[in-house]
Design an enzyme around this catalytic site. Sequence first.
Site, PDB file in Angstrom:
ATOM      1  N   GLU A 151       0.804  -1.232   0.000  1.00  0.00           N
ATOM      2  CA  GLU A 151       0.000   0.000   0.000  1.00  0.00           C
ATOM      3  C   GLU A 151       0.837   1.283   0.000  1.00  0.00           C
ATOM      4  OE1 GLU A 151      -3.320   0.025   2.690  1.00  0.00           O
ATOM      5  OE2 GLU A 151      -4.205  -1.742   1.752  1.00  0.00           O
TER       6      GLU A 151
ATOM      7  N   GLU B 242      -5.359  -8.501   0.056  1.00  0.00           N
ATOM      8  CA  GLU B 242      -6.156  -8.153   1.248  1.00  0.00           C
ATOM      9  C   GLU B 242      -7.593  -7.891   0.815  1.00  0.00           C
ATOM     10  OE1 GLU B 242      -4.706  -5.063   3.929  1.00  0.00           O
ATOM     11  OE2 GLU B 242      -2.645  -5.702   3.533  1.00  0.00           O
TER      12      GLU B 242
HETATM   13  C1  BGP Z   1      -4.558  -2.108   5.014  1.00  0.00           C
HETATM   14  C2  BGP Z   1      -3.232  -2.519   5.561  1.00  0.00           C
HETATM   15  C3  BGP Z   1      -3.267  -3.622   6.572  1.00  0.00           C
HETATM   16  C4  BGP Z   1      -4.511  -3.677   7.417  1.00  0.00           C
HETATM   17  C5  BGP Z   1      -5.782  -3.343   6.652  1.00  0.00           C
HETATM   18  C6  BGP Z   1      -6.991  -3.152   7.523  1.00  0.00           C
HETATM   19  O1  BGP Z   1      -4.516  -0.739   4.709  1.00  0.00           O
HETATM   20  O2  BGP Z   1      -2.371  -2.952   4.528  1.00  0.00           O
HETATM   21  O3  BGP Z   1      -2.071  -3.583   7.287  1.00  0.00           O
HETATM   22  O4  BGP Z   1      -4.356  -3.004   8.597  1.00  0.00           O
HETATM   23  O5  BGP Z   1      -5.642  -2.212   5.853  1.00  0.00           O
HETATM   24  O6  BGP Z   1      -6.980  -1.853   8.021  1.00  0.00           O
HETATM   25  P1  BGP Z   1      -7.293  -1.483   9.512  1.00  0.00           P
HETATM   26  O7  BGP Z   1      -6.328  -2.272  10.330  1.00  0.00           O
HETATM   27  O8  BGP Z   1      -7.070  -0.025   9.628  1.00  0.00           O
HETATM   28  O9  BGP Z   1      -8.696  -1.874   9.731  1.00  0.00           O
END
Ligand code: BGP
Length: 478
Positions: free
Chosen positions: A165, A372
């Site tokens: 990201e 993801e």
């Molecule tokens: C993405 C990241 C992850 C993870 C996910 C969920 O942006 O790559 O590391 O954290 O989001 O986000 P959050 O933890 O803020 O709910």
Amino acid sequence: MKHQQLTPFPDGFLWGASTSAYQVEGAWNEGGKGPSVIDKATFSDKITDFTVTSDHYHRFKQDVALFAELGLRTYRFSIAWSRLFPQGSGELNAEGVAFYQQLIDELRHHNIEPLVTLYHFDLPWALQEKGGWSDPATIDAFVHFARTAFELYGDRVNYWLTINEQNMMILKGDVIGTLPPGTPDPQKTLYQQNHHMMLAQAKAMIACHEMLPQAKIGPAPNISCVYPASSRPEDVLAANNFTSIRNWLYLDLACFGHYNAVAWSFMREKGYLPTITEQEMAILRQGKPDFIAFNYYASATVGADLPYSNGEQEAGKLLDQQLAGIDTIVYVGVENRWLKKNQFNWYIDPVGFRITARQIYERYRLTLIVTENGLGAFDELTADNKVHDDYRIAYLHDHIEQLQLAISDGVELFGYCPWSAIDLVSTHQGIRKRYGFIYVNRDEHDLKDLARFKKKSFSWYQRVIQTNGQNLSEGVDY
Ligand code: BGP
């Protein structure tokens, strides 16, 4: 397009799940690990304990056994850069090397393909102190780190991801901790950092192809399709602006080796243009990915200006990587009345997932993998240690269904790794925002016994994998 017949998920499809080092490992100062920007960040101080997280560092064997029981064909995890190089470069930490060696061996032992992210938000603090990504020396440090990882693990790792990201690190630099607080001219600095990260990525891809001709490597941005607030041409233009600035700026550089024209003109207008050289552009053209990995949680909707009711402007909401935000001359994030939201105000948009996959594939014609996708929720552990997360099953069901439609549309897709394999600490919302198939028994500050419990979604996903995605709707015994 309504398909009369669906194309099945391909044979050998990589059903998987994801984590990242700083969110799951814990052992933040053990085994010779140096601190990272996350360990020094202040955003998490009061919300949760970030030092132990899910204690995967000490329990990885138990966790991998559970992943094997789940049926994972691949497991996406990241290497903590400062576990290998406590100072970011220089001396290699033998204990860190051994940890990932053991983890990879354990995965291989269970026939789980490792999918390794080199860098997932956790820049070594020693590099941050010297300027972080503003300092071109960080490019060399990253390339050295990547080459070392290829050398150490390349005989057992076939799939590599460069930077997780990167687009969120630039668009939300203040949230993710890319930029030290108080940095003057933060936006211009971020776009210069972006250029440096792009170079680091291109050099790592070149090195990977030289050193490991059988391996495959790609970027892992967060990509969302962007809807216009209405069919008003100005709104469509705003959606187009945001698509270029949020998505294509990053993928055009990675895949085509050039700056996206609209994003470039945005940076010029704003005074954010990075300093670049022709030699650097030649490197960007030379470094090519073998595939595109992308993270998708929700779509975005933007309009041209402010007359729309704008839920995104409410206090606190801007602190979030899934909201478009506002830049009044370019785009304004707006509510989308067609979509439902989850408990954390993120939109739920499975059809947007199909649209996003199509857009990426049509533009770049590279095979895709989802690294993801998932639902953060307040799970509840019952007295008999169960988690009835039917809402997560519903979310994953609807997204996998759309993925198959995307495949039926002609999109080449070789894997799906939902977030997350096991409960871990959210980027900025603590352990209460859970994503995993496996429950980890801890609270924000009370670490309890960190015991693992299989959620209902575990049994459901297990069946999905066993049937190669052909049995999404059937109930599961739990
Ligand atoms: C993405 C990241 C992850 C993870 C996910 C969920 O942006 O790559 O590391 O954290 O989001 O986000 P959050 O933890 O803020 O709910």
